[in-house]
Design an enzyme around this catalytic site. Structure first.
Site, PDB file in Angstrom:
ATOM      1  CB  SER A  48      -0.907   0.001   1.237  1.00  0.00           C
ATOM      2  OG  SER A  48      -0.121  -0.174   2.404  1.00  0.00           O
ATOM      3  CB  THR A 160      -0.912   6.078   4.846  1.00  0.00           C
ATOM      4  OG1 THR A 160      -1.896   6.105   3.821  1.00  0.00           O
ATOM      5  CG2 THR A 160       0.042   7.247   4.682  1.00  0.00           C
ATOM      6  CB  THR A 178      -0.398   6.314   0.952  1.00  0.00           C
ATOM      7  OG1 THR A 178      -1.309   5.223   0.928  1.00  0.00           O
ATOM      8  CG2 THR A 178      -1.056   7.512   0.286  1.00  0.00           C
ATOM      9  NE  ARG A 188      -8.885   7.689  -2.576  1.00  0.00           N
ATOM     10  CZ  ARG A 188      -8.150   7.469  -1.492  1.00  0.00           C
ATOM     11  NH1 ARG A 188      -6.846   7.340  -1.594  1.00  0.00           N
ATOM     12  NH2 ARG A 188      -8.715   7.368  -0.317  1.00  0.00           N
ATOM     13  CB  VAL A 189      -5.880  12.853  -4.069  1.00  0.00           C
ATOM     14  CG1 VAL A 189      -5.036  13.309  -2.891  1.00  0.00           C
ATOM     15  CG2 VAL A 189      -5.074  12.938  -5.363  1.00  0.00           C
ATOM     16  N   GLY A 190      -6.412  10.707  -1.528  1.00  0.00           N
ATOM     17  CA  GLY A 190      -6.992  10.573  -0.194  1.00  0.00           C
ATOM     18  C   GLY A 190      -6.522  11.682   0.727  1.00  0.00           C
ATOM     19  CG  ASP A 191      -6.092  10.647   4.799  1.00  0.00           C
ATOM     20  OD1 ASP A 191      -6.280   9.661   4.060  1.00  0.00           O
ATOM     21  OD2 ASP A 191      -5.384  10.592   5.827  1.00  0.00           O
ATOM     22  CB  THR A 211      -3.021   5.329   8.416  1.00  0.00           C
ATOM     23  OG1 THR A 211      -3.220   4.279   7.454  1.00  0.00           O
ATOM     24  CG2 THR A 211      -3.093   4.727   9.806  1.00  0.00           C
ATOM     25  N   GLY A 212      -5.990   5.377   7.146  1.00  0.00           N
ATOM     26  CA  GLY A 212      -7.352   4.845   7.128  1.00  0.00           C
ATOM     27  C   GLY A 212      -8.058   5.331   5.874  1.00  0.00           C
ATOM     28  N   GLY A 214      -9.304   7.619   3.523  1.00  0.00           N
ATOM     29  CA  GLY A 214      -9.084   9.046   3.276  1.00  0.00           C
ATOM     30  C   GLY A 214     -10.362   9.817   3.038  1.00  0.00           C
TER      31      GLY A 214
HETATM   32  N1  ASP Z   1      -5.401   7.267   4.039  1.00  0.00           N
HETATM   33  C1  ASP Z   1      -4.981   6.566   2.862  1.00  0.00           C
HETATM   34  C2  ASP Z   1      -5.810   7.024   1.703  1.00  0.00           C
HETATM   35  O1  ASP Z   1      -6.980   7.225   1.863  1.00  0.00           O
HETATM   36  C3  ASP Z   1      -5.034   5.087   2.997  1.00  0.00           C
HETATM   37  C4  ASP Z   1      -4.635   4.551   4.347  1.00  0.00           C
HETATM   38  O2  ASP Z   1      -3.923   5.197   5.065  1.00  0.00           O
HETATM   39  O3  ASP Z   1      -5.064   3.454   4.708  1.00  0.00           O
HETATM   40  O4  ASP Z   1      -5.280   7.110   0.617  1.00  0.00           O
END
Ligand code: ASP
Length: 301
Positions: A48, A160, A178, A188-191, A211-212, A214
């Site tokens: 990941s 992440t 990440t 796509r972009v996350g947090d 992490t998690g 986003g």
């Molecule tokens: N937060 C990351 C994202 O949404 C993924 C993760 O940290 O699990 O891209």
């Protein structure tokens, strides 16, 4: 001589050990957080982050990374970068060598090429295998087969590496790296590369990294919020728990469900902590008072 390094997930432990040594030898927090991220980016067994990350729905590994200096609040971010193994080091160069804070996609790749980063193939046999398996699952579960949808967005894998460090000169830094959510839609972009959501650090208080999922984490600007809580006097552990609970319950109240959310926090005195809204979250940390270790976190909700 006070210092600490904390990073999300147990896959960070080798990087945390190396970063602790670097700091003990007089290295800077900014170098320490970059080092931890590079360790994880280079590890093909982490599916990941960086090399070996599971691709997007089109089969491309698109990477996001960010780095922040708590001394002057300077930021370097890259989003949606393809073909480079260490996006964290490109982000570091955005911070130091560009007039901007954020470069995305093609612009970030051109910047990396200009300053001499080598191109790399990020797919591995293992990541291709996982991508093909998930593609098959998607074909049976989604009518359109256009990648993950609102219901199944986070089931194909994500995590992440997020790091916060304090060095012996009392400077703090944080970083994230990440490949985002496996089978995400292109672009796509996350947090993780969003300041305040995936990361935040200020020498005057402390830092945080998340992490998690986003799509949910960014709704609460959780890292900025956790740092403000530490500024109000909460310990890193208390700030992490309060921040996770606040966004979790706010989202749950309206939607009846919330994605995974986890955060690590550290203050400018070398204290650290972590919290999550789910079981299974672990982080790695080391400090002048604690040997490198992996900490298991219980859900706070
Ligand atoms: N937060 C990351 C994202 O949404 C993924 C993760 O940290 O699990 O891209």
């Amino acid at each position: 001589m006070t210092w600490s390094v904390i990073a999300t997930w147990k896959f960070s432990i080798d990087g945390v050990k190396a970063a602790g040594k670097l700091i003990e030898d007089g290295g800077k927090s900014l170098d320490a957080v970059e080092l931890v991220a590079r360790y994880v980016e280079d590890d093909p067994s982490v599916d990941s982050v960086g090399y070996g990350g599971i691709p997007n729905i089109e089969g491309e590994v698109e990477l996001d990374a960010a780095i922040m200096n708590g001394e002057d609040l300077s930021i370097g971010v890259v989003m949606g970068v393809k073909g480079y193994k260490n996006p964290i080091s490109i982000a570091r160069k955005v911070l130091t060598d560009s007039p901007h804070n954020i470069l995305i996609g093609q612009g970030a790749e051109e910047f990396a090429a200009r300053i001499g980063f080598e191109k790399a193939i990020l797919l591995t046999d293992e990541s291709i295998k996982k991508w093909l398996e998930r593609k098959k699952q998607l074909a049976t579960s989604s009518k359109e087969n256009k990648g993950c949808n609102k219901e199944n967005c986070d089931i194909y894998g994500h995590d992440t590496v997020g790091i916060v460090a304090l060095d012996i000169f009392k400077n703090m830094a944080c970083a994230t790296s990440t490949s985002g959510i496996a089978m995400k839609q292109r672009g796509r972009v996350g947090d993780s590369p969003l300041v305040g959501s995936g990361f935040y650090v200020d020498n005057y208080i402390g830092g945080a990294a998340a992490t998690g999922l986003g799509e949910d984490i960014m709704k609460g600007c959780i890292c900025f919020y956790a740092v403000q809580l530490m500024g109000e006097g909460y310990s890193p552990q208390e700030a992490a728990e309060l921040a996770v609970k606040k966004i979790h319950y706010r989202l749950f109240e309206k939607n009846g469900k919330v994605g995974n959310i986890a955060i690590v926090c550290a203050d400018n005195k070398g204290n650290f902590g972590g919290a999550a809204n789910h079981e299974g979250f672990e982080y790695a940390a080391a400090s002048d008072k604690t040997l490198p270790a992996i900490y298991k976190v219980k859900s706070v909700v």
